[in-house]
Design a protein around this motif. Structure first.
Motif, PDB file in Angstrom:
ATOM      1  N   TYR A  70       3.959  -8.631 -11.222  1.00  9.84           N
ATOM      2  CA  TYR A  70       4.654  -8.766 -10.068  1.00  9.84           C
ATOM      3  C   TYR A  70       4.570 -10.258  -9.502  1.00  9.84           C
ATOM      4  CZ  TYR A  70       5.150  -8.315  -4.945  1.00  9.84           C
ATOM      5  OH  TYR A  70       5.646  -8.278  -3.435  1.00  9.84           O
ATOM      6  N   TYR A  71       6.176 -10.577  -9.130  1.00  6.46           N
ATOM      7  CA  TYR A  71       6.143 -11.799  -8.650  1.00  6.46           C
ATOM      8  C   TYR A  71       6.675 -11.661  -7.303  1.00  6.46           C
ATOM      9  CZ  TYR A  71       6.613 -14.440 -13.139  1.00  6.46           C
ATOM     10  OH  TYR A  71       6.230 -14.938 -14.297  1.00  6.46           O
ATOM     11  N   GLY A  72       5.843 -11.859  -6.079  1.00  4.41           N
ATOM     12  CA  GLY A  72       6.078 -11.647  -4.671  1.00  4.41           C
ATOM     13  C   GLY A  72       6.108 -13.003  -3.862  1.00  4.41           C
ATOM     14  N   THR A  73       6.371 -12.615  -2.561  1.00  4.05           N
ATOM     15  CA  THR A  73       6.118 -13.707  -1.574  1.00  4.05           C
ATOM     16  C   THR A  73       4.699 -13.473  -0.794  1.00  4.05           C
ATOM     17  OG1 THR A  73       7.307 -14.703   0.484  1.00  4.05           O
ATOM     18  CG2 THR A  73       7.315 -12.387   0.410  1.00  4.05           C
ATOM     19  N   SER A  74       4.584 -14.353   0.171  1.00  2.00           N
ATOM     20  CA  SER A  74       3.084 -14.336   0.668  1.00  2.00           C
ATOM     21  C   SER A  74       2.869 -12.987   1.431  1.00  2.00           C
ATOM     22  CB  SER A  74       3.169 -15.475   1.818  1.00  2.00           C
ATOM     23  OG  SER A  74       2.001 -15.359   2.711  1.00  2.00           O
ATOM     24  N   LEU A  75       1.520 -12.559   1.341  1.00  2.00           N
ATOM     25  CA  LEU A  75       1.137 -11.218   1.843  1.00  2.00           C
ATOM     26  C   LEU A  75       0.927 -11.321   3.607  1.00  2.00           C
ATOM     27  CD1 LEU A  75      -1.468  -9.920  -0.672  1.00  2.00           C
ATOM     28  CD2 LEU A  75       0.830  -9.510  -0.335  1.00  2.00           C
ATOM     29  N   THR A  76       1.071 -12.760   3.833  1.00  2.00           N
ATOM     30  CA  THR A  76       1.057 -12.681   5.352  1.00  2.00           C
ATOM     31  C   THR A  76       2.479 -12.555   5.896  1.00  2.00           C
ATOM     32  OG1 THR A  76       1.943 -15.163   5.359  1.00  2.00           O
ATOM     33  CG2 THR A  76      -0.343 -14.712   5.231  1.00  2.00           C
ATOM     34  N   MET A  77       3.496 -12.018   5.400  1.00  2.00           N
ATOM     35  CA  MET A  77       4.811 -11.748   5.504  1.00  2.00           C
ATOM     36  C   MET A  77       4.750 -10.407   5.376  1.00  2.00           C
ATOM     37  SD  MET A  77       7.173 -14.746   4.345  1.00  2.00           S
ATOM     38  CE  MET A  77       8.616 -13.842   4.623  1.00  2.00           C
ATOM     39  N   GLU A  78       5.353  -9.408   6.368  1.00  2.00           N
ATOM     40  CA  GLU A  78       5.440  -7.730   6.239  1.00  2.00           C
ATOM     41  C   GLU A  78       6.039  -7.550   5.110  1.00  2.00           C
ATOM     42  OE1 GLU A  78       4.160  -5.122   7.871  1.00  2.00           O
ATOM     43  OE2 GLU A  78       2.808  -6.763   8.441  1.00  2.00           O
ATOM     44  N   ILE A  79       7.237  -8.319   4.568  1.00  2.00           N
ATOM     45  CA  ILE A  79       7.982  -7.721   3.225  1.00  2.00           C
ATOM     46  C   ILE A  79       7.034  -8.189   2.172  1.00  2.00           C
ATOM     47  CG2 ILE A  79      10.206  -8.094   4.375  1.00  2.00           C
ATOM     48  CD1 ILE A  79      10.715 -10.586   2.619  1.00  2.00           C
ATOM     49  N   GLY A  80       6.443  -9.258   1.977  1.00  2.00           N
ATOM     50  CA  GLY A  80       5.552  -9.269   1.003  1.00  2.00           C
ATOM     51  C   GLY A  80       4.503  -8.550   0.809  1.00  2.00           C
ATOM     52  N   LYS A  81       3.644  -8.136   1.921  1.00  5.94           N
ATOM     53  CA  LYS A  81       2.658  -7.008   1.784  1.00  5.94           C
ATOM     54  C   LYS A  81       3.355  -5.638   1.826  1.00  5.94           C
ATOM     55  CE  LYS A  81       0.349  -7.286   5.631  1.00  5.94           C
ATOM     56  NZ  LYS A  81       0.010  -7.045   7.169  1.00  5.94           N
ATOM     57  N   ASN A  82       4.270  -5.251   2.003  1.00  3.28           N
ATOM     58  CA  ASN A  82       4.834  -3.805   1.751  1.00  3.28           C
ATOM     59  C   ASN A  82       5.414  -3.960   0.360  1.00  3.28           C
ATOM     60  OD1 ASN A  82       4.316  -3.181   4.478  1.00  3.28           O
ATOM     61  ND2 ASN A  82       6.456  -3.607   5.316  1.00  3.28           N
ATOM     62  N   ARG A  83       6.073  -4.684  -0.057  1.00  5.81           N
ATOM     63  CA  ARG A  83       6.587  -4.654  -1.562  1.00  5.81           C
ATOM     64  C   ARG A  83       5.317  -4.729  -2.449  1.00  5.81           C
ATOM     65  NH1 ARG A  83      12.006  -8.190  -1.196  1.00  5.81           N
ATOM     66  NH2 ARG A  83      12.888  -6.997   1.022  1.00  5.81           N
ATOM     67  N   TYR A  84       4.484  -5.662  -2.229  1.00  2.52           N
ATOM     68  CA  TYR A  84       3.246  -5.572  -3.088  1.00  2.52           C
ATOM     69  C   TYR A  84       2.295  -4.191  -3.033  1.00  2.52           C
ATOM     70  CZ  TYR A  84      -1.393  -6.046  -4.815  1.00  2.52           C
ATOM     71  OH  TYR A  84      -2.678  -6.083  -5.693  1.00  2.52           O
ATOM     72  N   ASN A  85       2.329  -3.668  -1.810  1.00  4.30           N
ATOM     73  CA  ASN A  85       1.659  -2.419  -1.727  1.00  4.30           C
ATOM     74  C   ASN A  85       2.359  -1.080  -2.393  1.00  4.30           C
ATOM     75  OD1 ASN A  85      -0.421  -3.337  -0.158  1.00  4.30           O
ATOM     76  ND2 ASN A  85       0.487  -2.690   1.653  1.00  4.30           N
ATOM     77  N   GLY A  86       3.819  -1.312  -2.511  1.00  2.00           N
ATOM     78  CA  GLY A  86       4.584  -0.425  -3.222  1.00  2.00           C
ATOM     79  C   GLY A  86       4.420  -0.420  -4.708  1.00  2.00           C
ATOM     80  N   TYR A  87       4.401  -1.651  -5.044  1.00  2.00           N
ATOM     81  CA  TYR A  87       3.801  -2.069  -6.663  1.00  2.00           C
ATOM     82  C   TYR A  87       2.460  -1.759  -7.098  1.00  2.00           C
ATOM     83  CZ  TYR A  87       1.981  -5.074 -10.170  1.00  2.00           C
ATOM     84  OH  TYR A  87       1.404  -5.763 -11.244  1.00  2.00           O
ATOM     85  N   ARG A  88       1.542  -1.983  -6.096  1.00  2.00           N
ATOM     86  CA  ARG A  88       0.175  -1.612  -6.307  1.00  2.00           C
ATOM     87  C   ARG A  88       0.020   0.031  -6.525  1.00  2.00           C
ATOM     88  NH1 ARG A  88      -3.480  -2.222  -1.531  1.00  2.00           N
ATOM     89  NH2 ARG A  88      -2.288  -0.178  -1.068  1.00  2.00           N
ATOM     90  N   ASP A  89       0.630   0.754  -5.408  1.00  2.00           N
ATOM     91  CA  ASP A  89       0.342   2.272  -5.438  1.00  2.00           C
ATOM     92  C   ASP A  89       1.074   3.062  -6.496  1.00  2.00           C
ATOM     93  OD1 ASP A  89      -1.116   1.483  -3.221  1.00  2.00           O
ATOM     94  OD2 ASP A  89       0.477   2.586  -1.752  1.00  2.00           O
ATOM     95  N   ALA A  90       2.205   2.559  -6.951  1.00  2.00           N
ATOM     96  CA  ALA A  90       3.006   2.893  -8.133  1.00  2.00           C
ATOM     97  C   ALA A  90       2.117   3.060  -9.216  1.00  2.00           C
ATOM     98  CB  ALA A  90       4.085   2.252  -8.280  1.00  2.00           C
ATOM     99  N   LEU A  91       1.457   1.861  -9.299  1.00  2.00           N
ATOM    100  CA  LEU A  91       0.575   1.623 -10.587  1.00  2.00           C
ATOM    101  C   LEU A  91      -0.718   2.744 -10.404  1.00  2.00           C
ATOM    102  CD1 LEU A  91       0.253  -2.410 -11.050  1.00  2.00           C
ATOM    103  CD2 LEU A  91       1.519  -0.667 -12.340  1.00  2.00           C
ATOM    104  N   LEU A  92      -1.227   2.810  -9.662  1.00  2.00           N
ATOM    105  CA  LEU A  92      -2.458   3.518  -9.408  1.00  2.00           C
ATOM    106  C   LEU A  92      -2.068   5.011  -9.377  1.00  2.00           C
ATOM    107  CD1 LEU A  92      -4.316   1.625  -6.111  1.00  2.00           C
ATOM    108  CD2 LEU A  92      -4.975   1.552  -8.574  1.00  2.00           C
ATOM    109  N   LYS A  93      -1.106   5.356  -9.014  1.00  2.00           N
ATOM    110  CA  LYS A  93      -0.507   6.645  -8.791  1.00  2.00           C
ATOM    111  C   LYS A  93      -0.344   7.293 -10.452  1.00  2.00           C
ATOM    112  CE  LYS A  93       1.509  10.545  -7.706  1.00  2.00           C
ATOM    113  NZ  LYS A  93       0.952  11.652  -6.719  1.00  2.00           N
ATOM    114  N   HIS A  94      -0.114   6.198 -11.198  1.00  2.00           N
ATOM    115  CA  HIS A  94       0.025   6.536 -12.651  1.00  2.00           C
ATOM    116  C   HIS A  94      -0.872   6.128 -13.596  1.00  2.00           C
ATOM    117  CE1 HIS A  94       4.093   6.835 -11.143  1.00  2.00           C
ATOM    118  NE2 HIS A  94       4.319   7.851 -12.135  1.00  2.00           N
ATOM    119  N   GLY A  95      -2.188   5.839 -12.783  1.00  2.00           N
ATOM    120  CA  GLY A  95      -3.439   5.812 -13.634  1.00  2.00           C
ATOM    121  C   GLY A  95      -3.591   4.308 -14.275  1.00  2.00           C
ATOM    122  N   MET A  96      -2.739   3.347 -13.582  1.00  2.00           N
ATOM    123  CA  MET A  96      -2.892   1.888 -13.808  1.00  2.00           C
ATOM    124  C   MET A  96      -3.567   1.224 -12.920  1.00  2.00           C
ATOM    125  SD  MET A  96       0.808   2.078 -15.722  1.00  2.00           S
ATOM    126  CE  MET A  96       1.125   0.391 -16.316  1.00  2.00           C
TER     127      MET A  96
END
Length: 341
Positions: free
Chosen positions: A191-217
């Motif tokens: 995952y290449y993202g922007t700062s988590l202090t920005m909402e878009i950075g936080k939301n896109r990272y959370n989408g990445y993370r949750d997709a991994l977790l949903k599939h057991g990764m």
């Protein structure tokens, strides 16, 4: 006097030995000024690149009707996404009789503060803004609201300010992209993202993370990089591909970063998408100009611009109360092309 785009009616009046009122009337073809004098003044104005001061004219007319100039702040003109948003703003504004005055912050907080001050002094009827990456203090936005000027955020919103905003569904866009990578057989997704202090950075990272977790990764911190431009991607990617267990896919916060990954991997001898899958986020023109064409999340910038302008103008004209906070979310969609299986 040398030719200058900044010549004023006062300059013309001084140079020709007439009053400012005479210049103004001549430029408006008033019959109160002789035809000969009108032509002399108009010719001089044309030769010296005179342009009417639209803001001053609107201020004079604002005594009888509200000024109809919207201030728009964009981080950078060069990005397709921001230019498409601006197109949406301009089309909606123009259709409703408004003009747009645009400035770019160049991702600098100080520029953003100065632009807000300039727009306020120019008596714009409202401001539409995507905050810079470096903005962590928000007093300049609050001052705009305190003056009764409607303020609408787009894309990069300021959660510390109670103002209307229009955003894309960053979380679901990222979630859908990473889910597509997983379903195509990818096991180690960087995952290449922007700062988590920005909402878009936080939301896109959370989408990445949750997709991994949903599939057991589980997210691997070695595969998560603060990188949101092509130049940095071309430096970071070769280093990441040399670790013992390198990624087999990348999800990037924007298309430029994804394209940096793409060409770095190709220079290293990898085949796309057979060896490495890559997905971006924007769906700008560059996504179709690379080889292979880029799989990406479409942000629909034009619609975001239209929505932001619509909210602001409704507040200016009283259809929405100025203190009402409108929150609108534009859905994304995944565009599958040649960089994923």
């Amino acid at each position: 006097m040398s030719d200058s785009p900044n010549i004023t009616m006062k300059d013309i009046a001084r140079d020709l030995g007439v009053s400012v009122a005479t210049v103004s009337r001549a430029l408006k073809d008033s019959p109160r000024i002789s035809a000969e004098k009108r032509e002399e003044i108009k010719r001089y104005a044309k030769e010296h690149n005179f342009l009417p001061n639209i803001i001053a004219e609107s201020l004079r007319k604002s005594k009888v009707r509200p000024i109809k100039i919207i201030g728009v702040i964009i981080p950078e003109f060069e990005h397709f996404y921001f230019s498409s948003i601006l197109s949406g703003i301009e089309e909606k504004a123009s259709s409703l009789g408004y003009r747009v005055m645009v400035a770019q912050s160049l991702e600098k907080y100080e520029n953003e503060v100065n632009i807000c001050r300039s727009f306020t002094e120019s008596k714009v009827c409202g401001i539409i803004v995507s905050q810079s990456k470096n903005t962590v203090q928000y007093d300049h936005f609050q001052r705009v609201l305190n003056k009764g000027i409607p303020l609408v955020f787009y894309d990069r919103i300021c959660t510390g300010i109670n103002a209307s905003r229009v955003v894309v569904d960053d979380y679901m866009g990222a979630y859908a992209a990473v889910t597509h990578l997983i379903n195509s057989g990818c096991k180690r997704i960087a995952y290449y993202g922007t700062s988590l202090t920005m909402e878009i950075g936080k939301n896109r990272y959370n989408g990445y993370r949750d997709a991994l977790l949903k599939h057991g990764m589980h997210p691997d911190n070695r595969l998560i990089k603060n990188c949101d431009n092509r130049e940095d991607a071309e430096v970071i990617t070769p280093e990441l591909m040399r670790i013992a267990d390198p990624p087999d896919a990348f999800f990037a916060v924007n298309d430029d970063t994804a394209i940096g990954i793409l060409y770095s991997c190709k220079r290293m001898g990898y085949h796309i998408p057979e060896d490495i899958s890559i997905c971006g986020f924007t769906n700008g023109q560059r996504a179709m100009a690379c080889d292979p064409m880029l799989t990406t999340v479409e942000q629909r910038g034009f619609l975001i611009g239209e929505e932001a302008a619509s909210i602001l103008i409704d507040q200016v004209e009283g259809r929405l109360p100025k203190d009402r906070v409108e929150k609108r979310v534009v859905r994304t969609r995944l565009i599958i092309r040649g960089t994923t299986k």
